[in-house]
Structures are given as C-alpha cells and as structure tokens.
Design an enzyme around this catalytic site. Structure first.
Site, PDB file in Angstrom:
ATOM      1  N   HIS A   1     -14.424  -6.365 -37.565  1.00 49.38           N
ATOM      2  CA  HIS A   1     -14.595  -5.825 -36.211  1.00 49.38           C
ATOM      3  C   HIS A   1     -15.181  -4.416 -36.244  1.00 49.38           C
ATOM      4  CE1 HIS A   1     -10.169  -4.255 -36.113  1.00 49.38           C
ATOM      5  NE2 HIS A   1     -10.942  -3.218 -36.217  1.00 49.38           N
TER       6      HIS A   1
ATOM      7  N   ASP B   1     -13.089   3.568 -28.767  1.00 51.69           N
ATOM      8  CA  ASP B   1     -12.027   2.690 -28.272  1.00 51.69           C
ATOM      9  C   ASP B   1     -10.698   3.422 -28.088  1.00 51.69           C
ATOM     10  OD1 ASP B   1     -11.591   3.088 -30.970  1.00 51.69           O
ATOM     11  OD2 ASP B   1     -11.840   1.006 -31.542  1.00 51.69           O
TER      12      ASP B   1
ATOM     13  N   GLU C   1     -13.547  -7.804 -31.570  1.00 50.15           N
ATOM     14  CA  GLU C   1     -12.949  -8.736 -32.525  1.00 50.15           C
ATOM     15  C   GLU C   1     -13.873  -9.931 -32.775  1.00 50.15           C
ATOM     16  OE1 GLU C   1     -10.488  -7.838 -34.147  1.00 50.15           O
ATOM     17  OE2 GLU C   1      -8.648  -7.474 -33.024  1.00 50.15           O
TER      18      GLU C   1
ATOM     19  N   ASN D   1     -11.397  -7.645 -40.690  1.00 51.02           N
ATOM     20  CA  ASN D   1     -11.971  -8.899 -40.205  1.00 51.02           C
ATOM     21  C   ASN D   1     -13.396  -8.726 -39.674  1.00 51.02           C
ATOM     22  OD1 ASN D   1     -11.568  -7.594 -37.791  1.00 51.02           O
ATOM     23  ND2 ASN D   1     -10.146  -9.072 -36.920  1.00 51.02           N
TER      24      ASN D   1
HETATM   25  C1  GLP Z   1      -9.329   0.141 -35.850  1.00 51.04           C
HETATM   26  C2  GLP Z   1     -10.405   0.791 -35.013  1.00 51.04           C
HETATM   27  C3  GLP Z   1     -11.767   0.667 -35.630  1.00 51.04           C
HETATM   28  C4  GLP Z   1     -11.714   1.032 -37.096  1.00 51.04           C
HETATM   29  C5  GLP Z   1     -10.799   0.060 -37.811  1.00 51.04           C
HETATM   30  C6  GLP Z   1     -10.688   0.331 -39.290  1.00 51.04           C
HETATM   31  O1  GLP Z   1      -9.044  -1.151 -35.500  1.00 51.04           O
HETATM   32  N1  GLP Z   1     -10.443   0.281 -33.707  1.00 51.04           N
HETATM   33  O2  GLP Z   1     -12.687   1.475 -34.926  1.00 51.04           O
HETATM   34  O3  GLP Z   1     -12.997   1.024 -37.652  1.00 51.04           O
HETATM   35  O4  GLP Z   1      -9.509   0.169 -37.243  1.00 51.04           O
HETATM   36  O5  GLP Z   1      -9.716   1.290 -39.525  1.00 51.04           O
HETATM   37  P1  GLP Z   1      -9.488   2.039 -40.876  1.00 51.04           P
HETATM   38  O6  GLP Z   1     -10.586   3.016 -40.997  1.00 51.04           O
HETATM   39  O7  GLP Z   1      -8.152   2.698 -40.726  1.00 51.04           O
HETATM   40  O8  GLP Z   1      -9.511   1.016 -41.953  1.00 51.04           O
END
Ligand code: GLP
Length: 243
Positions: free
Chosen positions: A138, A67, A143, A136
């Site tokens: 995702h 992403d 989402e 959440n």
């Molecule tokens: C973002 C990314 C996800 C990731 C998530 C969790 O929203 N788009 O791909 O898994 O955050 O992030 P973190 O690893 O910083 O908790």
C-alpha cells in the site's frame, strides 16, 4: 524510473534529504507531499539537522500529508498530526498555516476529502510526493483492491495493515479501523515522486511494486507509470531484485 540502492538506512535517509533540499533550494515555495511511518524518520532527522546547521529553510514551503487515522484527536500520540509535529514541524521554521494533514474527525468525510483535494490543486499541485510502502504494497493508506482509488477518500484498513501498525499502539484493538488517505490519482498527479523503503520486510513489496506487472492488488505498482519516479531503498529492501 531512477533506482538508488543505499548501503544502509542512514544512507537512504541522506540521499532522500539531499533530494528534498535540492528541490527547496531551487524552488523555495515548493509543495511537498509527506508520509509518516518509521521509514521517513531518518529523512526528517536529516532535514531537521540541515535546518539547525542553517543550510536549509522551510519557511516558504507548503506540505500535504498523505493520510491520517480516523477518529484520533490531533494530540493523540498515534495520530499522524502528532507524528509530524514531533518529528518534523516543531523543529524547523515551517509556517504551520502552510502544513496540511487530513483530519481524522469530520462530520462529512466526503465533503472534507473533496476540499482537501481542492486545496492541493489550489496550492499549484505537489512538486515532490514522498512515499513509504506498506508490507502489502500500500501507499498512503491505499490498500490492495480491485481498482485504483482516485482522489482523497475514507478507507477501511486491511487486517495486515492493522496488525503491522499495531506496533505503535498498546494493543491491536486500539488501531483505528478506518483512515483518510490521498488517492492514487492525487499521488500520481504529483510532478515527481520519491519512494523510500528499508529492511528485509519490505523486499517482497518492493519487488512486486517495481519489477512485476501493474495491478491494484499492489497499489505501489502503479508508480511504474509515473514519469518522474525515484526509488531509494536500502540493500535489504533491494534483496529480491534480480539486477
Ligand atoms: C502506514 C502509512 C504509510 C506508510 C506505511 C509503512 O500504513 N499509512 O504511509 O508508508 O505505514 O510504514 P513504515 O514506514 O512504518 O513501515
């Protein structure tokens, strides 16, 4: 599903790196799906160390990132393009022509998303998709919703995601409201998937994702249907799992 509970974040990262290394050794032209965020930082560190120790080469692999935020230039410090350069690509022998990250700027996102999807297909498909998970539930930027989105698409970020990710920005207003993400179908088409999570903040999301009924309200729960899923989490993220 193969569930590995690591004693620490470092151990989680090492287990994940071992899995990536063993894939690349058995298939030097492997295609990887890559995540960003704080969770995979330790994994990227381990992989860079393996390259520096001359025990692993990335020269023939292809990568597709999950992403990207909409509207950020590649060199913006908060873009996932920049994240990948700073934390991984700049430190290993990967061929940058074989790295793919959704572009945050496009005249025609619909066309662009279809092209990204085609590129994945033309590469032979993803051998190993590595995922983090949002608070959440995702995955990528898919989402919670009423349905599982299919292919790469443009998405409006939820308030809780904007708030959670604002820790990387100078203020919450600076967080882009939209992003481009691989869809659930793009993720599920990968030949194998590795989901990583650490810390107490991810315990609820992990429980819902792997122990509760599959629902698009918890996008990661769909991973239960994948035939080759490995979940590597630390004890804190596993703290709400019963057994
Ligand atoms: C973002 C990314 C996800 C990731 C998530 C969790 O929203 N788009 O791909 O898994 O955050 O992030 P973190 O690893 O910083 O908790």
């Amino acid at each position: 599903m193969n569930l590995l509970i690591a004693g620490s974040y470092d151990e989680m990262s090492k287990l994940a790196a071992k899995r990536v290394a063993s894939l690349i050794r058995s298939k030097p032209k492997a295609v990887l799906g890559l995540p960003t965020g704080s969770t995979p930082l330790g994994l990227y560190k381990e992989l860079v160390a393996m390259y520096q120790d001359k025990v692993l080469s990335f020269k023939d692999i292809t990568t597709f990132n999950l992403d990207e935020y909409e509207g950020l230039d590649c060199d913006n410090v908060n873009s996932y393009y920049r994240f990948m350069s700073d934390n991984f690509f700049n430190h290993v022998d990967i061929n940058r022509k074989h790295t793919n990250i959704p572009m945050g700027k496009s005249e025609d996102f619909l066309k662009y998303c279809i092209e990204y999807e085609e590129k994945i297909k033309n590469s032979g498909g993803i051998d190993l998709m590595i995922l983090g998970i949002g608070n959440n539930g995702h995955i990528g930027f898919n989402e919670p919703s009423e349905y599982f989105p299919g292919i790469t698409h443009r998405v409006k970020l939820h308030k809780e995601t904007i708030k959670a990710n604002s820790r990387f920005f100078s203020c919450v207003e600076g967080v882009p409201r939209y992003a481009i993400t691989m869809g659930i179908r793009s993720i599920m088409h990968s030949r194998s998937i590795m989901l990583l999570a650490n810390g107490p903040g991810k315990a609820e999301a992990i429980k819902k994702a792997i122990r509760e009924p599959i629902t698009p309200k918890v996008p990661a729960s769909v991973l239960q249907l994948h035939q080759d899923l490995t979940v590597i989490i630390d004890e804190e993220a596993a703290s709400l799992l019963d057994d």
